[in-house]
Design a protein around this motif. Structure first.
Motif, PDB file in Angstrom:
ATOM      1  N   HIS A   7       0.140 -18.291   5.983  1.00 39.62           N
ATOM      2  CA  HIS A   7       0.088 -17.538   7.233  1.00 39.62           C
ATOM      3  C   HIS A   7       0.629 -16.128   7.024  1.00 39.62           C
ATOM      4  O   HIS A   7       1.682 -15.936   6.453  1.00 39.62           O
ATOM      5  CB  HIS A   7       0.897 -18.239   8.318  1.00 39.62           C
ATOM      6  CG  HIS A   7       0.878 -17.487   9.610  1.00 39.62           C
ATOM      7  ND1 HIS A   7      -0.258 -17.394  10.389  1.00 39.62           N
ATOM      8  CD2 HIS A   7       1.824 -16.756  10.234  1.00 39.62           C
ATOM      9  CE1 HIS A   7       0.007 -16.643  11.452  1.00 39.62           C
ATOM     10  NE2 HIS A   7       1.264 -16.251  11.379  1.00 39.62           N
ATOM     11  N   GLU A   8      -0.095 -15.168   7.503  1.00 37.74           N
ATOM     12  CA  GLU A   8       0.308 -13.781   7.303  1.00 37.74           C
ATOM     13  C   GLU A   8      -0.160 -12.977   8.505  1.00 37.74           C
ATOM     14  O   GLU A   8      -1.292 -13.093   8.927  1.00 37.74           O
ATOM     15  CB  GLU A   8      -0.361 -13.266   6.039  1.00 37.74           C
ATOM     16  CG  GLU A   8       0.160 -11.930   5.600  1.00 37.74           C
ATOM     17  CD  GLU A   8      -0.146 -11.724   4.124  1.00 37.74           C
ATOM     18  OE1 GLU A   8       0.550 -10.934   3.497  1.00 37.74           O
ATOM     19  OE2 GLU A   8      -1.085 -12.346   3.615  1.00 37.74           O
ATOM     20  N   VAL A   9       0.741 -12.167   9.039  1.00 39.21           N
ATOM     21  CA  VAL A   9       0.374 -11.356  10.192  1.00 39.21           C
ATOM     22  C   VAL A   9      -0.269 -10.075   9.701  1.00 39.21           C
ATOM     23  O   VAL A   9       0.252  -9.398   8.828  1.00 39.21           O
ATOM     24  CB  VAL A   9       1.630 -11.023  11.032  1.00 39.21           C
ATOM     25  CG1 VAL A   9       1.278 -10.110  12.190  1.00 39.21           C
ATOM     26  CG2 VAL A   9       2.271 -12.305  11.530  1.00 39.21           C
ATOM     27  N   GLU A  10      -1.422  -9.763  10.254  1.00 35.95           N
ATOM     28  CA  GLU A  10      -2.061  -8.494   9.924  1.00 35.95           C
ATOM     29  C   GLU A  10      -1.340  -7.372  10.653  1.00 35.95           C
ATOM     30  O   GLU A  10      -1.050  -7.498  11.840  1.00 35.95           O
ATOM     31  CB  GLU A  10      -3.519  -8.517  10.402  1.00 35.95           C
ATOM     32  CG  GLU A  10      -4.511  -8.835   9.311  1.00 35.95           C
ATOM     33  CD  GLU A  10      -5.934  -8.710   9.823  1.00 35.95           C
ATOM     34  OE1 GLU A  10      -6.550  -7.664   9.599  1.00 35.95           O
ATOM     35  OE2 GLU A  10      -6.405  -9.662  10.462  1.00 35.95           O
ATOM     36  N   ARG A  30     -13.092  -5.822  13.048  1.00 42.29           N
ATOM     37  CA  ARG A  30     -12.308  -4.824  13.762  1.00 42.29           C
ATOM     38  C   ARG A  30     -12.015  -3.694  12.785  1.00 42.29           C
ATOM     39  O   ARG A  30     -11.835  -3.903  11.606  1.00 42.29           O
ATOM     40  CB  ARG A  30     -10.995  -5.428  14.251  1.00 42.29           C
ATOM     41  CG  ARG A  30     -11.174  -6.353  15.437  1.00 42.29           C
ATOM     42  CD  ARG A  30      -9.910  -7.112  15.704  1.00 42.29           C
ATOM     43  NE  ARG A  30      -9.599  -7.975  14.578  1.00 42.29           N
ATOM     44  CZ  ARG A  30      -8.356  -8.285  14.222  1.00 42.29           C
ATOM     45  NH1 ARG A  30      -7.334  -7.796  14.867  1.00 42.29           N
ATOM     46  NH2 ARG A  30      -8.147  -9.080  13.191  1.00 42.29           N
ATOM     47  N   ARG A  31     -11.920  -2.522  13.304  1.00 43.20           N
ATOM     48  CA  ARG A  31     -11.718  -1.389  12.434  1.00 43.20           C
ATOM     49  C   ARG A  31     -10.277  -1.317  11.958  1.00 43.20           C
ATOM     50  O   ARG A  31      -9.988  -0.891  10.853  1.00 43.20           O
ATOM     51  CB  ARG A  31     -12.084  -0.123  13.198  1.00 43.20           C
ATOM     52  CG  ARG A  31     -12.002   1.099  12.354  1.00 43.20           C
ATOM     53  CD  ARG A  31     -12.331   2.291  13.200  1.00 43.20           C
ATOM     54  NE  ARG A  31     -12.023   3.485  12.436  1.00 43.20           N
ATOM     55  CZ  ARG A  31     -11.565   4.573  12.965  1.00 43.20           C
ATOM     56  NH1 ARG A  31     -11.344   4.644  14.256  1.00 43.20           N
ATOM     57  NH2 ARG A  31     -11.311   5.621  12.231  1.00 43.20           N
ATOM     58  N   PHE A  79      -7.584  -8.212   2.526  1.00 40.72           N
ATOM     59  CA  PHE A  79      -7.324  -7.468   1.295  1.00 40.72           C
ATOM     60  C   PHE A  79      -5.953  -6.842   1.375  1.00 40.72           C
ATOM     61  O   PHE A  79      -5.638  -6.148   2.348  1.00 40.72           O
ATOM     62  CB  PHE A  79      -8.406  -6.393   1.107  1.00 40.72           C
ATOM     63  CG  PHE A  79      -8.339  -5.686  -0.212  1.00 40.72           C
ATOM     64  CD1 PHE A  79      -8.871  -6.273  -1.355  1.00 40.72           C
ATOM     65  CD2 PHE A  79      -7.750  -4.437  -0.316  1.00 40.72           C
ATOM     66  CE1 PHE A  79      -8.807  -5.622  -2.575  1.00 40.72           C
ATOM     67  CE2 PHE A  79      -7.688  -3.777  -1.541  1.00 40.72           C
ATOM     68  CZ  PHE A  79      -8.219  -4.375  -2.674  1.00 40.72           C
ATOM     69  N   ARG A  80      -5.135  -7.089   0.358  1.00 44.94           N
ATOM     70  CA  ARG A  80      -3.771  -6.535   0.334  1.00 44.94           C
ATOM     71  C   ARG A  80      -3.749  -5.230  -0.428  1.00 44.94           C
ATOM     72  O   ARG A  80      -4.327  -5.135  -1.508  1.00 44.94           O
ATOM     73  CB  ARG A  80      -2.826  -7.521  -0.336  1.00 44.94           C
ATOM     74  CG  ARG A  80      -2.524  -8.710   0.522  1.00 44.94           C
ATOM     75  CD  ARG A  80      -1.766  -9.794  -0.242  1.00 44.94           C
ATOM     76  NE  ARG A  80      -1.673 -10.984   0.589  1.00 44.94           N
ATOM     77  CZ  ARG A  80      -2.668 -11.855   0.761  1.00 44.94           C
ATOM     78  NH1 ARG A  80      -3.814 -11.674   0.129  1.00 44.94           N
ATOM     79  NH2 ARG A  80      -2.530 -12.891   1.559  1.00 44.94           N
ATOM     80  N   THR A  93      -8.726  -5.742   6.767  1.00 49.20           N
ATOM     81  CA  THR A  93      -9.934  -6.559   6.778  1.00 49.20           C
ATOM     82  C   THR A  93     -10.884  -6.037   5.698  1.00 49.20           C
ATOM     83  O   THR A  93     -11.229  -4.849   5.692  1.00 49.20           O
ATOM     84  CB  THR A  93     -10.580  -6.482   8.168  1.00 49.20           C
ATOM     85  OG1 THR A  93      -9.589  -6.864   9.125  1.00 49.20           O
ATOM     86  CG2 THR A  93     -11.754  -7.417   8.276  1.00 49.20           C
ATOM     87  N   ALA A  94     -11.274  -6.935   4.798  1.00 51.88           N
ATOM     88  CA  ALA A  94     -11.960  -6.519   3.570  1.00 51.88           C
ATOM     89  C   ALA A  94     -13.240  -5.717   3.823  1.00 51.88           C
ATOM     90  O   ALA A  94     -13.479  -4.702   3.163  1.00 51.88           O
ATOM     91  CB  ALA A  94     -12.265  -7.743   2.712  1.00 51.88           C
TER      92      ALA A  94
END
Ligand code: ZN
Length: 199
Positions: A7-10, A30-31, A79-80, A93-94
Motif C-alpha cells: 500500500h502506498e499513497v500517491e 489523472r494528470r 512509477f517511482r 501514474t506511469a
C-alpha cells in the motif's frame, strides 16, 4: 497467485496525498498535480526514461502495451521517481510519462484535464490509446462504458491489471507464448453468463 501490492499513497508535487479517484473515474487517467517544469526535468532524464520503457510489454503498434511494474488501486501503472535524500521522492501514474514523452509536456494552464485511455485499459502505455480530455468528459465516458468490456471485468480494474501483468511475467519467465497467456487471463475476467434458469 500474485503477491499483494504494497500500500502506498500517491502524492502530488507538494507532497500532499492525491485523493483516491471517484468510483466513476476509477479506471481512467489523472494528470496529477505536478508542474510542467518538473515533468520536463523528469523526462529529460535518460535513465528515468529507460527505466520507464523497461517496465512495459510491447506487443505491436496498435496493441495495448501493458505495464509490468506496480499497479495502483485504480489499475494504473505506478512509477517511482526522485529520491528520499532530497525529499523529491514521488509516485506518478506511469502513462502520464509515456504520453508527455511522446506528445510533449502539458502546459500548466490547461485546466482540469486528464489523460484518458480510449482502450479502457488503465495500465496501457500505448500513446495511441490515450487522449487529453476534460475530467467531466472522462467521467461521462466512464459511465457510458462501465458495463462494457474491458471495464466490466469481474476482477475490477486493479485485479484485471494485475492478472494481465502476472500472465505476461510468467509467460516471459517460462518461455511460453505471451499472447495465449494474455488470452487466458482475459477470458478469466469475463462476466459470468446468466444462471441457468431451467428450474
Ligand atoms: Zn491500450
Amino acid at each position: 497467485m500474485s503477491a499483494p501490492e504494497h500500500h502506498e499513497v500517491e502524492v502530488d508535487l507538494f507532497g500532499d496525498p492525491i485523493a483516491p479517484p471517484d468510483p466513476g473515474a476509477a479506471t481512467r487517467g489523472r494528470r496529477g498535480a505536478v508542474a510542467a517544469a518538473q515533468w520536463q526535468a523528469w523526462l529529460n532524464d535518460a535513465d528515468l526514461v529507460a527505466r520507464y520503457r523497461a517496465s512495459i510489454h510491447w506487443r505491436g503498434p496498435s496493441a495495448c502495451a501493458y505495464w509490468l511494474s506496480s499497479i495502483s488501486s485504480s489499475g494504473h501503472g505506478k512509477f517511482r521517481l526522485g529520491s528520499h535524500t532530497d525529499d523529491s521522492r514521488r509516485v506518478v501514474t506511469a502513462h502520464l510519462i509515456g504520453y508527455q514523452l511522446h506528445r510533449g509536456v502539458l502546459p500548466d494552464a490547461l485546466g482540469d484535464v486528464v489523460i484518458g485511455h480510449t482502450c479502457d485499459e488503465p495500465s496501457c502505455q500505448n500513446v495511441f490509446h490515450m487522449e487529453v480530455i476534460s475530467r467531466a468528459e472522462n467521467d461521462a465516458d466512464y459511465r457510458r462504458r462501465k458495463n462494457r468490456w474491458p471495464l466490466s471485468d469481474v476482477r475490477g480494474a486493479q485485479g484485471r491489471a494485475l492478472a494481465l501483468r502476472e500472465a505476461i511475467r510468467s509467460a516471459l519467465d517460462n518461455g511460453s507464448d505471451v499472447e495465449s497467456a494474455l488470452g487466458e487471463a482475459n477470458a478469466a475476467g469475463r462476466p459470468h453468463p446468466p444462471a441457468d434458469t431451467l428450474f
